[in-house]
Scaffold this motif. Structure first.
Motif, short mmCIF file in Angstrom:
data_model
loop_
_atom_site.label_atom_id
_atom_site.label_comp_id
_atom_site.label_asym_id
_atom_site.label_seq_id
_atom_site.Cartn_x
_atom_site.Cartn_y
_atom_site.Cartn_z
N ALA A 193 0.80 -1.22 0.00
CA ALA A 193 0.00 0.00 0.00
C ALA A 193 0.83 1.27 0.00
CB ALA A 193 -0.92 0.00 1.23
N PHE A 201 -4.60 2.25 -6.64
CA PHE A 201 -5.12 1.24 -5.74
C PHE A 201 -6.05 0.32 -6.52
CE2 PHE A 201 -4.64 4.48 -2.15
CZ PHE A 201 -3.47 3.90 -1.68
N THR A 217 -10.19 -0.91 -2.79
CA THR A 217 -9.19 -1.18 -1.75
C THR A 217 -8.32 0.04 -1.53
OG1 THR A 217 -7.31 -1.91 -3.10
CG2 THR A 217 -9.08 -3.52 -2.71
N GLN A 218 -7.44 -0.06 -0.55
CA GLN A 218 -6.44 0.96 -0.29
C GLN A 218 -5.05 0.34 -0.41
OE1 GLN A 218 -6.87 4.46 0.39
NE2 GLN A 218 -8.81 3.83 -0.55
N ARG A 219 -4.88 -0.58 -1.38
CA ARG A 219 -3.58 -1.20 -1.60
C ARG A 219 -3.34 -1.35 -3.11
NH1 ARG A 219 -7.06 -5.37 -0.33
NH2 ARG A 219 -6.83 -7.31 -1.53
N ASP A 262 -1.53 -7.53 -4.40
CA ASP A 262 -1.12 -8.60 -3.51
C ASP A 262 0.12 -9.35 -4.00
OD1 ASP A 262 -3.33 -8.14 -1.77
OD2 ASP A 262 -4.62 -9.25 -3.15
#
Length: 241
Positions: free
Chosen positions: A53, A65, A69-71, A74
């Protein structure tokens, strides 16, 4: 015989024919995909380019992002059937690279067709993942994170050697991670490899925009050109003759 191209910021996967004509985009989940790896049976794998993030280093651009989401992502590996059906999302661990946001940025499927070798761009590890058991394997190479040895793109050549770009050139590794041969390219910024074909491989320099053709037997640079595209020459490949 499709050339795949990726917009990791806009979550688009483009495809082009050998004649230069654009084909239909591949519809994939909204992730920061930036490369594709093909298995011999037609399955293919897309690697998620971003992870986390935040960045550990100042950026002159804004990473997106993932929707809702705030990332950034993955750093996972996504496995598809020959027809493009999503089969598995593999929870692959990543390093993050120098900035901390580089996910699964490059990968190559080993000769056994089950071990995926991959890197987080500019990180000190060449990682491995068993795509059948869906589990992490011990790193092929893990160097001192404070040192100067960084890893970028990876590809296998016809002899079964793993070629890895290290910023300054290309190393050829055996299946135990030992360096068999080095191909220095004389400057820093070498980050991308094409598919090795007929004893040759192309590489591109992110910073300078240069492209070279390397004879893997003699070690001689047999072709060199300047594209003029600086700080963005981040992917390269070639069609078979």
């Amino acid at each position: 015989r499709s050339l795949w191209a990726f917009d990791a910021f806009d979550y688009r996967v483009l495809r082009f024919g050998a004649d230069g004509r654009r084909r239909a985009n591949f519809v994939a989940p909204a992730r920061s995909f930036a490369h594709v790896t093909f298995a011999a049976d037609g399955r293919f794998f897309l690697g998620e380019n971003f992870v986390g993030a935040r960045s550990r280093v100042p950026l002159r651009t804004t990473l997106p992002f993932m929707p809702g989401t705030q990332r950034f992502g993955d750093g996972h590996l996504f496995e598809f059937s020959r027809s493009g059906k999503l089969l598995h999302e593999h929870a692959t661990p990543t390093h993050g690279g120098m900035g901390g946001f580089q996910g699964l940025t490059s990968s190559a499927l080993g000769p056994d067709q089950r071990t995926l070798y991959y890197t987080s761009e500019s990180g000190p590890r060449i990682m491995r993942w068993d795509v059948l058991e869906r589990r992490a394997l011990p790193d092929l190479v893990r160097t001192d994170a404070t040192g100067n040895e960084l890893f970028f793109d990876v590809r296998f050549d016809a002899a079964g050697r793993l070629l890895v770009v290290n910023g300054l050139g290309i190393d050829a590794l055996d299946d135990a991670g030992r360096r068999i041969r080095s191909y220095p390219l004389g400057s820093f910024g070498w980050a991308s490899l094409g598919t090795p074909r007929d004893g040759y491989v192309y590489a591109s320099n992110f910073f300078s925009g240069e492209i070279v053709g390397l004879d893997l037997t003699s070690g001689e640079v047999v072709a060199r050109t300047q594209t003029g595209i600086r700080k963005s020459a981040s992917g390269i490949d070639s069609f078979p003759a």
